[in-house]
Design a protein around this motif. Sequence first.
Motif, PDB file in Angstrom:
ATOM      1  N   LYS A  69       0.842  -1.200   0.000  1.00  0.00           N
ATOM      2  CA  LYS A  69       0.000   0.000   0.000  1.00  0.00           C
ATOM      3  C   LYS A  69       0.877   1.251   0.000  1.00  0.00           C
ATOM      4  CE  LYS A  69      -3.583  -2.282   2.698  1.00  0.00           C
ATOM      5  NZ  LYS A  69      -4.269  -2.349   3.995  1.00  0.00           N
ATOM      6  N   ARG A  70       0.382   2.287  -0.654  1.00  0.00           N
ATOM      7  CA  ARG A  70       0.992   3.614  -0.521  1.00  0.00           C
ATOM      8  C   ARG A  70       0.231   4.304   0.602  1.00  0.00           C
ATOM      9  NH1 ARG A  70       1.306   6.228  -6.363  1.00  0.00           N
ATOM     10  NH2 ARG A  70       2.269   7.882  -5.132  1.00  0.00           N
ATOM     11  N   VAL A  71       0.930   4.629   1.669  1.00  0.00           N
ATOM     12  CA  VAL A  71       0.300   5.201   2.859  1.00  0.00           C
ATOM     13  C   VAL A  71       0.678   6.677   2.965  1.00  0.00           C
ATOM     14  CG1 VAL A  71       0.046   5.008   5.366  1.00  0.00           C
ATOM     15  CG2 VAL A  71       0.413   2.936   3.984  1.00  0.00           C
ATOM     16  N   TYR A  72      -0.297   7.477   3.332  1.00  0.00           N
ATOM     17  CA  TYR A  72      -0.125   8.927   3.449  1.00  0.00           C
ATOM     18  C   TYR A  72      -0.543   9.383   4.834  1.00  0.00           C
ATOM     19  CZ  TYR A  72       0.068   8.551  -1.603  1.00  0.00           C
ATOM     20  OH  TYR A  72       0.414   8.189  -2.875  1.00  0.00           O
ATOM     21  N   VAL A  73      -0.003  10.514   5.248  1.00  0.00           N
ATOM     22  CA  VAL A  73      -0.438  11.158   6.487  1.00  0.00           C
ATOM     23  C   VAL A  73      -0.704  12.629   6.215  1.00  0.00           C
ATOM     24  CG1 VAL A  73       0.738   9.575   8.079  1.00  0.00           C
ATOM     25  CG2 VAL A  73       1.936  11.623   7.257  1.00  0.00           C
ATOM     26  N   VAL A  74      -1.538  13.195   7.075  1.00  0.00           N
ATOM     27  CA  VAL A  74      -1.783  14.633   7.082  1.00  0.00           C
ATOM     28  C   VAL A  74      -1.191  15.160   8.384  1.00  0.00           C
ATOM     29  CG1 VAL A  74      -3.517  16.462   7.141  1.00  0.00           C
ATOM     30  CG2 VAL A  74      -3.924  14.392   5.785  1.00  0.00           C
ATOM     31  N   GLU A  75      -0.352  16.175   8.247  1.00  0.00           N
ATOM     32  CA  GLU A  75       0.174  16.876   9.411  1.00  0.00           C
ATOM     33  C   GLU A  75      -0.513  18.235   9.499  1.00  0.00           C
ATOM     34  OE1 GLU A  75       4.391  17.342   9.159  1.00  0.00           O
ATOM     35  OE2 GLU A  75       4.782  15.206   9.486  1.00  0.00           O
ATOM     36  N   ASP A  76      -0.941  18.600  10.703  1.00  0.00           N
ATOM     37  CA  ASP A  76      -1.502  19.939  10.867  1.00  0.00           C
ATOM     38  C   ASP A  76      -0.363  20.953  10.970  1.00  0.00           C
ATOM     39  OD1 ASP A  76      -0.530  19.834  13.486  1.00  0.00           O
ATOM     40  OD2 ASP A  76      -2.509  19.710  14.405  1.00  0.00           O
ATOM     41  N   ASP A  77      -0.686  22.192  11.193  1.00  0.00           N
ATOM     42  CA  ASP A  77       0.325  23.244  11.215  1.00  0.00           C
ATOM     43  C   ASP A  77       1.354  23.078  12.328  1.00  0.00           C
ATOM     44  OD1 ASP A  77      -0.843  24.361   8.984  1.00  0.00           O
ATOM     45  OD2 ASP A  77      -2.062  25.777  10.130  1.00  0.00           O
ATOM     46  N   SER A  78       1.009  22.305  13.371  1.00  0.00           N
ATOM     47  CA  SER A  78       1.957  22.076  14.463  1.00  0.00           C
ATOM     48  C   SER A  78       2.856  20.869  14.203  1.00  0.00           C
ATOM     49  CB  SER A  78       1.202  21.878  15.780  1.00  0.00           C
ATOM     50  OG  SER A  78       0.577  20.602  15.795  1.00  0.00           O
ATOM     51  N   GLY A  79       2.590  20.137  13.105  1.00  0.00           N
ATOM     52  CA  GLY A  79       3.372  18.943  12.786  1.00  0.00           C
ATOM     53  C   GLY A  79       2.774  17.658  13.331  1.00  0.00           C
ATOM     54  N   ALA A  80       1.623  17.745  13.992  1.00  0.00           N
ATOM     55  CA  ALA A  80       0.960  16.544  14.513  1.00  0.00           C
ATOM     56  C   ALA A  80       0.303  15.777  13.367  1.00  0.00           C
ATOM     57  CB  ALA A  80      -0.092  16.929  15.544  1.00  0.00           C
ATOM     58  N   VAL A  81       0.411  14.449  13.398  1.00  0.00           N
ATOM     59  CA  VAL A  81      -0.278  13.611  12.415  1.00  0.00           C
ATOM     60  C   VAL A  81      -1.738  13.511  12.843  1.00  0.00           C
ATOM     61  CG1 VAL A  81      -0.472  11.289  11.427  1.00  0.00           C
ATOM     62  CG2 VAL A  81       1.778  12.330  11.734  1.00  0.00           C
ATOM     63  N   VAL A  82      -2.643  14.003  11.989  1.00  0.00           N
ATOM     64  CA  VAL A  82      -4.061  14.078  12.337  1.00  0.00           C
ATOM     65  C   VAL A  82      -4.940  13.194  11.450  1.00  0.00           C
ATOM     66  CG1 VAL A  82      -3.846  16.381  13.358  1.00  0.00           C
ATOM     67  CG2 VAL A  82      -4.389  16.144  10.920  1.00  0.00           C
ATOM     68  N   ALA A  83      -4.344  12.591  10.419  1.00  0.00           N
ATOM     69  CA  ALA A  83      -5.105  11.712   9.534  1.00  0.00           C
ATOM     70  C   ALA A  83      -4.133  10.845   8.756  1.00  0.00           C
ATOM     71  CB  ALA A  83      -5.961  12.534   8.561  1.00  0.00           C
ATOM     72  N   SER A  84      -4.664   9.742   8.249  1.00  0.00           N
ATOM     73  CA  SER A  84      -3.856   8.846   7.421  1.00  0.00           C
ATOM     74  C   SER A  84      -4.773   8.133   6.444  1.00  0.00           C
ATOM     75  CB  SER A  84      -3.110   7.835   8.302  1.00  0.00           C
ATOM     76  OG  SER A  84      -2.267   7.018   7.508  1.00  0.00           O
ATOM     77  N   ALA A  85      -4.179   7.703   5.355  1.00  0.00           N
ATOM     78  CA  ALA A  85      -4.922   6.945   4.343  1.00  0.00           C
ATOM     79  C   ALA A  85      -3.945   6.054   3.595  1.00  0.00           C
ATOM     80  CB  ALA A  85      -5.617   7.883   3.362  1.00  0.00           C
ATOM     81  N   TYR A  86      -4.495   5.003   2.989  1.00  0.00           N
ATOM     82  CA  TYR A  86      -3.673   4.172   2.110  1.00  0.00           C
ATOM     83  C   TYR A  86      -4.352   4.048   0.765  1.00  0.00           C
ATOM     84  CZ  TYR A  86      -6.845   0.259   3.140  1.00  0.00           C
ATOM     85  OH  TYR A  86      -7.963  -0.538   3.277  1.00  0.00           O
ATOM     86  N   LEU A  87      -3.539   3.752  -0.246  1.00  0.00           N
ATOM     87  CA  LEU A  87      -3.990   3.545  -1.617  1.00  0.00           C
ATOM     88  C   LEU A  87      -3.368   2.242  -2.099  1.00  0.00           C
ATOM     89  CD1 LEU A  87      -5.380   4.777  -4.186  1.00  0.00           C
ATOM     90  CD2 LEU A  87      -3.154   5.803  -4.699  1.00  0.00           C
ATOM     91  N   THR A  88      -4.189   1.380  -2.705  1.00  0.00           N
ATOM     92  CA  THR A  88      -3.712   0.085  -3.166  1.00  0.00           C
ATOM     93  C   THR A  88      -4.626  -0.413  -4.283  1.00  0.00           C
ATOM     94  OG1 THR A  88      -3.020  -2.112  -2.360  1.00  0.00           O
ATOM     95  CG2 THR A  88      -5.088  -1.258  -1.484  1.00  0.00           C
ATOM     96  N   PRO A  89      -4.165  -1.319  -5.134  1.00  0.00           N
ATOM     97  CA  PRO A  89      -5.101  -1.927  -6.083  1.00  0.00           C
ATOM     98  C   PRO A  89      -6.190  -2.679  -5.311  1.00  0.00           C
ATOM     99  CG  PRO A  89      -2.838  -2.415  -6.710  1.00  0.00           C
ATOM    100  CD  PRO A  89      -2.792  -1.796  -5.340  1.00  0.00           C
ATOM    101  N   ASN A  90      -7.414  -2.643  -5.816  1.00  0.00           N
ATOM    102  CA  ASN A  90      -8.509  -3.323  -5.131  1.00  0.00           C
ATOM    103  C   ASN A  90      -8.262  -4.832  -5.091  1.00  0.00           C
ATOM    104  OD1 ASN A  90     -11.058  -3.300  -3.788  1.00  0.00           O
ATOM    105  ND2 ASN A  90     -11.959  -4.155  -5.636  1.00  0.00           N
TER     106      ASN A  90
END
Length: 150
Positions: free
Chosen positions: A48-69
Amino acid sequence: MLIREATADDWPRIWPFWHRIVAAGETYAWDPGTSEEEARVLWMNPAKRVYVVEDDSGAVVASAYLTPNYGGPAAGIANAGFMVDPGQGGRGHGRALAEHLLAEARNAGFRGMVFNAVVETNPAVTLWTSLGFTILGTVPEALHIMYRAI
């Protein structure tokens, strides 16, 4: 807000909200008792290709993955999983991450994206439909199957 590919060092920052969301049993079909190690293997899988969202303080506040079904003829259809820290909801992180993954899927050559098991009570159903996903079918009192061409 910064959206970037996740590294192994991000897992300890993903796990607290991953566990909270899955343990609640309201949005994902995974076992609420999933251990941290099992969860890491599910989410941070090298396929999987995994992603994170960092807020303005650098905290990880979300994540997602992308992969073939699936493989074979279904390999051109993407599958994804999304989680936003419940304490960070309503700030646009989920929408930004969803739009990012749709663009990443398109750039990777996927023709569409499917969610195989969206729990009916998942508040993200509203987000997905606003982004053009349709409900293909519903397992009564359980799950939606949602799809969008990209």
